[in-house]
Write a protein that holds these residues in place. Structure first.
Motif: not given
Length: 256
Positions: A161-190
């Motif tokens: 499970l990847l729990v990601a703050a909303d902004c991370t996918a926009f700030a980090y260019g290789d989000f899909h390759r470095d963090f999302l691959k083979d994971k289930v993701v939920v996003i939110g803003c605290p």
């Protein structure tokens, strides 16, 4: 008899379904994009749905109506329907989907091979542009927003499970390759979300499923620490002891 029941202002309702998700009696459903009270006898009058409405479209009123149907008490907690058959909020766009990334990888590989065959006829710039064109998504499921996912969705079982703050996918260019691959993701803003709700939803996810590992991806800004807090609280509530990691992203897109 006279008792409290809810009333829904359909003109103000935006159909988010948060009220339906909060109601343990199943008294509210989203139909044609609007929340509707299915029967006044289903409403227990406790108003658990009221604070969930972001547009103040639900109010409590005292009126003469049927008695509360006690058989509806906590009916959602007794639901034994197959896991993941319905959206958590009733929103048509949040129906559960699982993506076959391996099939897409095969298509991408064929496309890349075709580009390589043509590379001798292309300039270096054109080759780079063509290669960028076939970069695929690593997303394995839908929905991803924490408020929209169902805690019983089948993709959570045995998931990393990847729990990601909303902004991370926009700030980090290789989000899909470095963090999302083979994971289930939920996003939110605290900061913008109700972090108490985030804790409760994450607790449900961790309690209802076997999660193999958890990674939290947050921004460096102080308010984003709420996401870390939500995950750790949920792990304690669910007594979920699994490998845990945390990565912080700078506002200029670097991994800190």
């Amino acid at each position: 008899m006279k008792r409290n029941v809810i009333e829904i202002n359909e003109e103000k309702c935006i159909g988010c379904g948060l009220c339906a998700s909060a109601c343990m009696q199943g008294a509210i459903e989203v139909i044609d994009g609007k929340a509707k009270l299915m029967s006044e006898s289903y409403c227990d009058g406790l108003g658990m749905c009221l604070p969930k409405c972001p547009v103040d479209a639900i109010h409590m009123t005292e009126k003469d109506t049927d008695a509360f149907d006690a058989s509806r008490k906590n009916i959602k907690m007794k639901d034994v329907s197959p896991k993941g058959q319905a959206s958590a909020c009733g929103c048509a766009g949040s129906a559960i989907q699982i993506f076959d990334r391996k099939a897409k990888e095969n298509v991408a590989s064929e496309a890349i091979q075709g580009i390589e065959d043509l590379s001798s006829a292309l300039t270096q710039t054109k080759t780079s542009q063509a290669s960028a064109f076939v970069v695929g998504s690593e997303l394995m499921q839908w929905p991803v927003q924490l408020r929209l996912v169902s805690p019983n969705a089948p993709y959570f079982e045995n998931a990393d499970l990847l729990v990601a703050a909303d902004c991370t996918a926009f700030a980090y260019g290789d989000f899909h390759r470095d963090f999302l691959k083979d994971k289930v993701v939920v996003i939110g803003c605290p900061k913008l979300d109700d972090n108490g709700y985030n804790i409760d939803k994450l607790t449900e996810i961790l309690s209802n499923n076997h999660i193999k590992s958890i990674e939290v991806l947050r921004m460096e800004v102080p308010c984003c620490g709420g996401m870390t807090h939500a995950v750790k609280e949920a792990m304690l509530n669910a007594r979920c002891i699994v490998p845990y990691s945390e990565v912080t992203i700078s506002t200029d897109g670097r991994k800190l």
